[in-house]
Design an enzyme around this catalytic site. Structure first.
Site, short mmCIF file in Angstrom:
data_model
loop_
_atom_site.label_atom_id
_atom_site.label_comp_id
_atom_site.label_asym_id
_atom_site.label_seq_id
_atom_site.Cartn_x
_atom_site.Cartn_y
_atom_site.Cartn_z
N LYS A 1 0.82 -1.22 0.00
CA LYS A 1 0.00 0.00 0.00
C LYS A 1 0.86 1.28 0.00
CE LYS A 1 -3.96 -2.26 2.22
NZ LYS A 1 -4.99 -2.16 3.30
N ASN B 1 -2.18 0.27 6.65
CA ASN B 1 -1.63 -0.97 7.19
C ASN B 1 -0.76 -1.77 6.22
OD1 ASN B 1 -3.66 -1.95 5.61
ND2 ASN B 1 -4.80 -2.96 7.24
N HIS C 1 -2.14 -5.46 1.45
CA HIS C 1 -3.43 -6.14 1.26
C HIS C 1 -3.19 -7.61 0.99
CE1 HIS C 1 -7.45 -7.04 -0.32
NE2 HIS C 1 -6.83 -7.72 -1.26
N GLU D 1 -9.92 -10.31 -7.65
CA GLU D 1 -8.93 -9.25 -7.49
C GLU D 1 -7.77 -9.39 -8.48
OE1 GLU D 1 -9.97 -8.68 -2.73
OE2 GLU D 1 -7.99 -9.43 -3.30
P1 DAT Z 1 -8.05 -6.58 5.63
O1 DAT Z 1 -7.27 -5.60 4.79
O2 DAT Z 1 -7.22 -7.11 6.77
O3 DAT Z 1 -8.71 -7.66 4.83
P2 DAT Z 1 -10.70 -5.40 5.83
O4 DAT Z 1 -11.02 -6.13 4.58
O5 DAT Z 1 -11.62 -5.56 7.00
O6 DAT Z 1 -9.22 -5.75 6.35
O7 DAT Z 1 -10.60 -3.83 5.54
C1 DAT Z 1 -10.01 -3.38 4.34
C2 DAT Z 1 -9.15 -2.20 4.66
O8 DAT Z 1 -9.95 -1.14 5.18
C3 DAT Z 1 -8.09 -2.43 5.76
O9 DAT Z 1 -6.94 -3.04 5.26
C4 DAT Z 1 -7.85 -1.04 6.24
C5 DAT Z 1 -9.22 -0.40 6.16
N1 DAT Z 1 -9.91 -0.51 7.45
C6 DAT Z 1 -10.48 -1.61 7.97
N2 DAT Z 1 -11.01 -1.38 9.18
C7 DAT Z 1 -10.75 -0.07 9.44
C8 DAT Z 1 -11.04 0.81 10.53
N3 DAT Z 1 -11.69 0.38 11.62
N4 DAT Z 1 -10.62 2.09 10.44
C9 DAT Z 1 -9.97 2.54 9.34
N5 DAT Z 1 -9.66 1.77 8.28
C10 DAT Z 1 -10.05 0.48 8.33
MG MG Z 2 -10.19 -7.62 3.42
#
Ligand code: DAT
Ligand code: MG
Length: 139
Positions: free
Chosen positions: A11, A114, A117, A128
């Site tokens: 990212k 973070n 991905h 994807e």
């Molecule tokens: P992951 O990337 O671990 O699959 P996800 O699919 O739940 O997590 O969410 C996609 C992205 O969205 C994640 O990498 C970062 C952002 N995100 C998730 N939860 C968040 C939160 N509570 N606050 C801010 N950004 C968030």
């Molecule tokens: Mg996800």
């Protein structure tokens, strides 16, 4: 092919911080084969489509802004059990909860920024991969 490919993006935060090389090293060391890779920048439109499943979440706008804010490195990775093993390698969404040694524990700044991905299912991995790469770009 089912079950042996996953999709990843390094990212904008991790690219900006100079972590591309270190992250690719960990991916290789964990036994993944890179079968497609490119550095690119998502438009807001593309980032919005990619994360459309999160459209109703309060962080969606922030997520789209962030993911289109700078270059990313997108890749398709191959390994037995690729999706689950890669989720294990990257660690929990929130780096504060990620196991020590995982990519997010090492390189992520926050739950929003973070570092990396990883697809969450074989079905989404296939969607994807096709979203980002043509068949002729995959080896
Ligand atoms: P992951 O990337 O671990 O699959 P996800 O699919 O739940 O997590 O969410 C996609 C992205 O969205 C994640 O990498 C970062 C952002 N995100 C998730 N939860 C968040 C939160 N509570 N606050 C801010 N950004 C968030
Ligand atoms: Mg996800």
């Amino acid at each position: 092919m089912a079950g042996n490919r996953t999709f990843t993006m390094i990212k904008p935060d991790a690219v900006k911080a100079g972590h591309i090389g270190a992250i690719l090293e960990k991916i290789n060391a964990a036994g993944f084969r890179i079968v497609a890779m490119k550095m690119t920048q998502l438009t807001k439109q593309k980032a919005g489509e990619f994360y459309a499943v999160h459209k109703e979440r309060p962080f969606y706008g922030e997520l789209v802004e962030f993911m289109s804010s700078g270059p990313i490195v997108a890749a398709i990775l191959e390994k037995d059990n690729a999706v689950a093993d890669f989720r294990e390698l990257i660690g929990a969404t929130n780096p504060a909860e990620a196991k020590p040694g995982t990519i997010r524990a090492l390189y992520a700044k926050s739950v929003g920024e973070n570092a990396i991905h990883g697809s969450d299912s074989d079905e989404n991995a296939a969607i994807e991969c096709a979203f980002h790469f043509a068949g002729t770009e995959t080896f």
